[in-house]
Design an enzyme around this catalytic site. Structure first.
Site, PDB file in Angstrom:
ATOM      1  N   PHE A 269      25.053  56.119  58.265  1.00 36.76           N
ATOM      2  CA  PHE A 269      23.753  55.684  58.792  1.00 36.76           C
ATOM      3  C   PHE A 269      23.419  54.329  58.149  1.00 36.76           C
ATOM      4  CE2 PHE A 269      23.804  60.323  58.500  1.00 36.76           C
ATOM      5  CZ  PHE A 269      23.540  60.711  59.805  1.00 36.76           C
ATOM      6  N   CYS A 363      13.843  59.895  53.940  1.00 37.68           N
ATOM      7  CA  CYS A 363      12.441  59.598  54.242  1.00 37.68           C
ATOM      8  C   CYS A 363      11.683  60.868  54.604  1.00 37.68           C
ATOM      9  CB  CYS A 363      12.342  58.563  55.359  1.00 37.68           C
ATOM     10  SG  CYS A 363      13.108  59.061  56.916  1.00 37.68           S
TER      11      CYS A 363
END
Length: 407
Positions: A269, A363
């Site tokens: 990612f 996150c």
């Protein structure tokens, strides 16, 4: 008769919660309040017993703007609360961990903002949506945004006046770059000759680095480069970027510490290379990202940099086609920074690969804790967690965690 409600705790979105549950925005634990109950939410809230942690919100727009949720709380309270959210997410998965002190980005440091803009009879309206509302709240100042972004609000207004409508909103992404403002507009009118000419003129008038309209580049005076460590990358229009330089540095420092001594790293990612570039000063990096435009930007940035070890790139949807355990065996460190959903499929492969070191950037503490549980069950030790608050006064939380395989 007016009923009193005692706020017991804050929810994950920053609302106070009383028995019921009943949700009361902009309240704090221990406060006794009254209000108008509509379903499970209180409005027109009055405080009978305010918390000692309550402070005057620094921003004049706080009551109407939905951009911040926690300006009514002291900085110390917000820091404790965010740390407690992480602890609670870990506890739900029966995980204990060392949490390092939170690192919080300064006020007026946000370098990227997505504004809503609409053309009006008298010009244009630009700002953020109100809390739980589709109404645009116009802002003249913002205690979150870098002053250079606040000063650029007229750019968003100009975009709405030229190519917006009174019925539909524009989404205007403003990003500070090393050479000027990078502007990406979506939701505007279809391009024609006069509109394209007018937009090009606005680019010159406002000194924009780049202007993109509905994903088509209108003009680029200079490539809007971003520093990722000491290296420069030109992200595609509207691409993901860490919200503040402070936050990016805090996350990067933690990832670098975890990866110390690595010789070959998988950066999953990878985006445009937030971690790939700093890591390539230490080791070879294989950067995997599902977005082809970001991968091209990463590759081009590596080819024009000096002194880096090799960065290879791969376009791959890691949700549908994660790197398999056999592919991961060639790496001695895995770095991954998935979106809020986490990386359940990829983590399963990482766990089976027995890669010695894992740096997980998250996150979302809840999806992180779920994935961490799988790594721990596979024989990894969660060494420590660094919590980072680069979305000041919001409920958003980021963290970096280091895992090592038990021998």
């Amino acid at each position: 008769m007016t009923q009193d409600y005692t706020i017991l705790r804050l929810g994950h979105h920053g609302d106070g919660i009383a028995d019921g549950p009943i949700y009361a925005p902009r309240t704090l634990p221990g406060e006794v309040v009254t209000g108008v109950l509509e379903g499970d939410r209180l409005s027109d809230i009055r405080f009978k017993s305010p918390s000692s942690e309550r402070v005057k919100a620094p921003c004049d727009h706080y009551k109407s703007c939905g951009g911040c949720q926690l300006q009514h709380a002291s900085d110390e309270f917000v820091a404790r609360w965010k740390m407690d959210v992480v602890r609670a997410a870990l506890a739900a998965q029966h995980i204990e961990a060392i949490l390092r002190p939170i690192q919080t980005s300064p006020v007026r440091s946000r370098r990227r903002a997505v504004l809503s803009a609409r053309r009006t009879k008298r010009g244009a309206l630009t700002g953020f949506h109100g809390r739980s509302s589709g109404t645009i709240v116009e802002i003249s100042d913002c205690h979150v945004l870098d002053p250079a972004l606040t000063n650029a609000l007229p750019v968003a207004e100009a975009m709405a006046e030229l190519g917006g409508s009174r019925k539909a909103e524009l989404s205007v992404t403003l990003t500070l770059s090393e050479v000027g403002l990078d502007v990406a507009v979506r939701g505007g009118k279809a391009l024609d000759g006069p509109l394209e000419l007018a937009l090009a003129q606005e680019t010159e008038q406002h000194g924009l680095a780049r202007l993109t309209w509905n994903d088509e580049i209108i003009a680029m005076r200079q490539p809007p480069a971003q520093h990722l460590g000491p290296d420069l990358v030109v992200p595609p229009p509207g691409a993901f970027l860490q919200a503040t330089k402070h936050g990016e540095q805090a996350l990067t420092q933690a990832v670098m510490e975890i990866s110390k001594g690595a010789t070959k790293i998988a950066d999953l990612f990878a985006g445009c290379g937030t971690f790939s570039f700093p890591l390539a000063h230490l080791a070879e990096v294989h950067a995997v990202e599902g977005d082809a435009a970001m991968t091209r930007a990463l590759d081009q940035g590596w080819r024009t940099s000096i002194g880096l070890k090799k960065i290879s790139t791969e376009v791959r949807d890691l949700f549908r086609r994660p790197l398999m355990a056999d592919e991961l065996k060639q790496f001695d460190t895995v770095v991954l920074d998935p979106p809020r959903a986490g990386a359940i499929a990829q983590i399963a492969e990482v766990a089976m690969s027995k890669c010695p070191v894992v740096a997980y950037v998250s996150c979302n503490p809840i999806s992180f804790a779920r994935d961490a549980k799988k790594l721990i069950a596979a024989g990894y030790t969660l060494e420590w967690i660094q919590v980072v608050d680069q979305f000041r006064w919001s409920s958003h939380i980021e963290l970096v965690a280091g895992f090592t395989l038990r021998r």
